[in-house]
Design a protein around this motif. Structure first.
Motif, PDB file in Angstrom:
ATOM      1  N   ILE A   1      18.831  17.691  36.594  1.00 17.87           N
ATOM      2  CA  ILE A   1      18.141  18.048  37.837  1.00 17.87           C
ATOM      3  C   ILE A   1      18.613  19.403  38.367  1.00 17.87           C
ATOM      4  O   ILE A   1      17.780  20.283  38.611  1.00 17.87           O
ATOM      5  CB  ILE A   1      18.287  16.930  38.890  1.00 17.87           C
ATOM      6  N   PRO A   2      19.945  19.631  38.538  1.00 18.03           N
ATOM      7  CA  PRO A   2      20.362  20.967  38.991  1.00 18.03           C
ATOM      8  C   PRO A   2      20.037  22.069  37.983  1.00 18.03           C
ATOM      9  O   PRO A   2      19.767  23.203  38.372  1.00 18.03           O
ATOM     10  CB  PRO A   2      21.865  20.857  39.194  1.00 18.03           C
ATOM     11  N   MET A   3      20.039  21.717  36.693  1.00 16.72           N
ATOM     12  CA  MET A   3      19.671  22.723  35.695  1.00 16.72           C
ATOM     13  C   MET A   3      18.229  23.162  35.894  1.00 16.72           C
ATOM     14  O   MET A   3      17.902  24.332  35.775  1.00 16.72           O
ATOM     15  CB  MET A   3      19.857  22.174  34.275  1.00 16.72           C
ATOM     16  N   ASP A   4      17.365  22.206  36.202  1.00 16.59           N
ATOM     17  CA  ASP A   4      15.964  22.531  36.423  1.00 16.59           C
ATOM     18  C   ASP A   4      15.797  23.355  37.699  1.00 16.59           C
ATOM     19  O   ASP A   4      15.009  24.295  37.738  1.00 16.59           O
ATOM     20  CB  ASP A   4      15.143  21.245  36.507  1.00 16.59           C
ATOM     21  N   ILE A   5      16.546  23.016  38.728  1.00 15.27           N
ATOM     22  CA  ILE A   5      16.425  23.728  40.003  1.00 15.27           C
ATOM     23  C   ILE A   5      16.954  25.156  39.887  1.00 15.27           C
ATOM     24  O   ILE A   5      16.297  26.115  40.297  1.00 15.27           O
ATOM     25  CB  ILE A   5      17.162  22.960  41.123  1.00 15.27           C
ATOM     26  N   PHE A   6      18.151  25.316  39.342  1.00 10.66           N
ATOM     27  CA  PHE A   6      18.792  26.631  39.335  1.00 10.66           C
ATOM     28  C   PHE A   6      18.356  27.524  38.177  1.00 10.66           C
ATOM     29  O   PHE A   6      18.254  28.733  38.326  1.00 10.66           O
ATOM     30  CB  PHE A   6      20.320  26.489  39.325  1.00 10.66           C
TER      31      PHE A   6
ATOM     32  N   GLY B   1      15.466  26.960  36.364  1.00  6.49           N
ATOM     33  CA  GLY B   1      14.022  26.980  36.260  1.00  6.49           C
ATOM     34  C   GLY B   1      13.497  26.321  35.002  1.00  6.49           C
ATOM     35  O   GLY B   1      12.300  26.254  34.776  1.00  6.49           O
ATOM     36  N   GLU B   2      14.392  25.838  34.183  1.00  8.78           N
ATOM     37  CA  GLU B   2      13.999  25.137  32.967  1.00  8.78           C
ATOM     38  C   GLU B   2      15.105  24.170  32.581  1.00  8.78           C
ATOM     39  O   GLU B   2      16.252  24.341  32.950  1.00  8.78           O
ATOM     40  CB  GLU B   2      13.737  26.111  31.827  1.00  8.78           C
ATOM     41  N   VAL B   3      14.756  23.167  31.848  1.00  3.62           N
ATOM     42  CA  VAL B   3      15.733  22.196  31.386  1.00  3.62           C
ATOM     43  C   VAL B   3      16.146  22.593  29.979  1.00  3.62           C
ATOM     44  O   VAL B   3      15.313  22.686  29.085  1.00  3.62           O
ATOM     45  CB  VAL B   3      15.148  20.765  31.399  1.00  3.62           C
ATOM     46  N   ARG B   4      17.430  22.859  29.816  1.00  2.00           N
ATOM     47  CA  ARG B   4      17.959  23.256  28.506  1.00  2.00           C
ATOM     48  C   ARG B   4      18.656  22.062  27.873  1.00  2.00           C
ATOM     49  O   ARG B   4      19.797  21.768  28.177  1.00  2.00           O
ATOM     50  CB  ARG B   4      18.942  24.407  28.662  1.00  2.00           C
ATOM     51  N   LEU B   5      17.952  21.368  27.009  1.00  2.00           N
ATOM     52  CA  LEU B   5      18.548  20.221  26.342  1.00  2.00           C
ATOM     53  C   LEU B   5      19.568  20.630  25.297  1.00  2.00           C
ATOM     54  O   LEU B   5      20.329  19.796  24.818  1.00  2.00           O
ATOM     55  CB  LEU B   5      17.450  19.363  25.702  1.00  2.00           C
ATOM     56  N   ASP B   6      19.605  21.920  24.960  1.00  2.00           N
ATOM     57  CA  ASP B   6      20.578  22.407  23.983  1.00  2.00           C
ATOM     58  C   ASP B   6      21.997  22.160  24.459  1.00  2.00           C
ATOM     59  O   ASP B   6      22.897  21.939  23.655  1.00  2.00           O
ATOM     60  CB  ASP B   6      20.415  23.908  23.747  1.00  2.00           C
ATOM     61  N   TYR B   7      22.210  22.189  25.756  1.00  2.00           N
ATOM     62  CA  TYR B   7      23.546  22.014  26.312  1.00  2.00           C
ATOM     63  C   TYR B   7      23.910  20.546  26.482  1.00  2.00           C
ATOM     64  O   TYR B   7      25.046  20.149  26.254  1.00  2.00           O
ATOM     65  CB  TYR B   7      23.662  22.700  27.680  1.00  2.00           C
TER      66      TYR B   7
END
Length: 57
Positions: free
Chosen positions: A22-27, A29-35
């Motif tokens: 959720i914070p990854m998407d907010i800050f 702007g995209e969800v990085r599943l690589d991490y």
């Protein structure tokens, strides 16, 4: 390498990794599943092996 974590701890780690998206998407702007995906997969494998080991006993 032997990790001695309880099932509760492993499940809490899984929940936190999912909530981290959720914070990854907010800050970002995209969800990085690589991490997150490699860590989640490792914790899932540990949880599954721990549960299957307990069910055998």
């Amino acid at each position: 390498m032997k990790l001695n974590l309880s099932i509760k701890t492993l499940l809490i780690i899984q929940i936190l990794l999912v909530l981290l998206l959720i914070p990854m998407d907010i800050f970002l702007g995209e969800v990085r599943l690589d991490y997150v995906l490699p860590l989640y997969t490792l914790v899932w494998i540990l949880t599954y092996s721990h549960i299957s080991k307990k069910s055998e006993n």
